[in-house]
Design a protein around this motif. Structure first.
Motif, mmCIF file in Angstrom:
data_model
loop_
_atom_site.group_PDB
_atom_site.id
_atom_site.type_symbol
_atom_site.label_atom_id
_atom_site.label_comp_id
_atom_site.label_asym_id
_atom_site.label_seq_id
_atom_site.Cartn_x
_atom_site.Cartn_y
_atom_site.Cartn_z
ATOM 1 N N VAL A 82 0.842 -1.199 0.000
ATOM 2 C CA VAL A 82 0.000 0.000 0.000
ATOM 3 C C VAL A 82 0.876 1.248 0.000
ATOM 4 O O VAL A 82 0.675 2.184 -0.784
ATOM 5 C CB VAL A 82 -0.951 0.016 1.218
ATOM 6 C CG1 VAL A 82 -1.665 1.353 1.338
ATOM 7 C CG2 VAL A 82 -1.971 -1.110 1.107
ATOM 8 N N ALA A 83 1.870 1.243 0.884
ATOM 9 C CA ALA A 83 2.766 2.404 0.989
ATOM 10 C C ALA A 83 3.578 2.606 -0.284
ATOM 11 O O ALA A 83 3.819 3.754 -0.698
ATOM 12 C CB ALA A 83 3.691 2.224 2.195
ATOM 13 N N ALA A 84 3.971 1.512 -0.916
ATOM 14 C CA ALA A 84 4.822 1.610 -2.107
ATOM 15 C C ALA A 84 4.070 2.082 -3.338
ATOM 16 O O ALA A 84 4.684 2.631 -4.267
ATOM 17 C CB ALA A 84 5.465 0.251 -2.390
ATOM 18 N N THR A 85 2.756 1.897 -3.373
ATOM 19 C CA THR A 85 1.999 2.185 -4.599
ATOM 20 C C THR A 85 1.106 3.415 -4.488
ATOM 21 O O THR A 85 0.421 3.767 -5.446
ATOM 22 C CB THR A 85 1.109 0.989 -4.976
ATOM 23 O OG1 THR A 85 0.243 0.684 -3.877
ATOM 24 C CG2 THR A 85 1.954 -0.232 -5.299
ATOM 25 N N ALA A 86 1.093 4.061 -3.316
ATOM 26 C CA ALA A 86 0.259 5.255 -3.150
ATOM 27 C C ALA A 86 0.601 6.294 -4.230
ATOM 28 O O ALA A 86 1.758 6.410 -4.638
ATOM 29 C CB ALA A 86 0.484 5.846 -1.754
ATOM 30 N N PRO A 87 -0.401 7.016 -4.756
ATOM 31 C CA PRO A 87 -1.792 7.077 -4.301
ATOM 32 C C PRO A 87 -2.732 6.103 -5.029
ATOM 33 O O PRO A 87 -3.941 6.213 -4.893
ATOM 34 C CB PRO A 87 -2.186 8.512 -4.637
ATOM 35 C CG PRO A 87 -1.430 8.797 -5.894
ATOM 36 C CD PRO A 87 -0.117 8.064 -5.751
ATOM 37 N N MET A 88 -2.193 5.158 -5.793
ATOM 38 C CA MET A 88 -3.052 4.192 -6.481
ATOM 39 C C MET A 88 -3.775 3.317 -5.455
ATOM 40 O O MET A 88 -3.167 2.870 -4.483
ATOM 41 C CB MET A 88 -2.221 3.302 -7.411
ATOM 42 C CG MET A 88 -3.032 2.241 -8.142
ATOM 43 S SD MET A 88 -1.997 1.071 -9.063
ATOM 44 C CE MET A 88 -1.260 0.133 -7.729
#
Length: 247
Positions: A82-88
């Protein structure tokens, strides 16, 4: 296609994602496991790349392919994704069988949503439980009514001739191989039921509840005959999903 093997063929995956986003009139989503092998998690990197290639959302199942369903899903690692792909938006998946599982997993990982697979096959009323934040001690007659609705939907889709009946029967039997794993809430010694613990043999509160708990495929055929009539001569059934998913 290629399933989880595409996690090792990232150039091919990139071509697929870029190509599909260029022609699709709707958002493109990608679902992946954490990795192929247990000790080599790559989903946090690959999901980020899918975002950069044009994917609109990624779902991460919290296990490697090597683990299959024999270990618990790693929701802590899903949180890293989640943290690596934000804001997707990123959706998490794995081991949700109760509204407590849903709440805990969503809070731990910070995902935008939760995908439910086996949990929905074992107890399709799980979505009611999540919406209403309660356990539903559903009766055997209510469960049987769900099967009737499934059969009627099968007739609508495949027809009610002999071919449609047997098509519906085969899908019903596959589903019963999951439904039998549910333990009624009112019979649990230590609720809630968890996904990867093999349910013990038990006697239900009535004959139908006991029948619905059977892991014998001959009993699944008996249930199908209660809804669809006798099976054809020399009928045999072997479930496709034979993999052991309990620890």
């Amino acid at each position: 296609g290629g399933g989880s093997a595409l996690m090792r063929r990232q150039s091919a995956l990139e071509l697929m994602v870029r190509g599909m986003t260029s022609v699709l009139p709707c958002p493109l989503t990608v679902k992946m496991r954490t990795s192929i092998y247990m000790g080599d998690k790559v989903a946090h990197v690959l999901a980020q790349r899918c975002r950069d290639w044009g994917a609109d959302m990624v779902t991460v199942h919290g296990r490697s392919r090597e683990q299959r369903y024999t270990k618990t899903a790693d929701w802590g690692y899903i949180g890293e994704c989640v943290a690596a792909t934000a804001p997707m938006p990123l959706i998490g998946n794995g081991d949700v069988l109760s509204y407590e599982d849903y709440n805990a997993s969503k809070q731990l990982a910070g995902v935008q949503g939760v995908m439910i697979g086996r949990g929905a096959l074992m107890k399709p009323w799980i979505f009611t439980e999540i919406k209403e934040q309660r356990h539903w001690d559903i009766s055997s007659s209510e469960r049987f009514q769900i099967l009737k609705e499934f059969v009627n939907n099968g007739f609508e889709h495949w027809g009610s001739d002999s071919e449609g009946v047997e098509k519906t029967r085969n899908f019903l039997l596959e589903w019963l191989s999951f439904l039998c794993r549910y333990i009624p809430y009112g019979l649990l010694e230590r609720p809630p039921q968890t996904m990867n613990l093999k349910p013990p043999f038990y006697v239900g509160r009535d004959d139908l509840e006991t029948l619905l708990s059977s892991r014998d495929s001959r009993d699944w055929i008996k249930i199908s005959e209660m809804l669809l009539g006798p099976v054809p001569e020399n009928f045999a059934f072997l479930p496709k999903h034979k993999a052991n998913s309990w620890s």
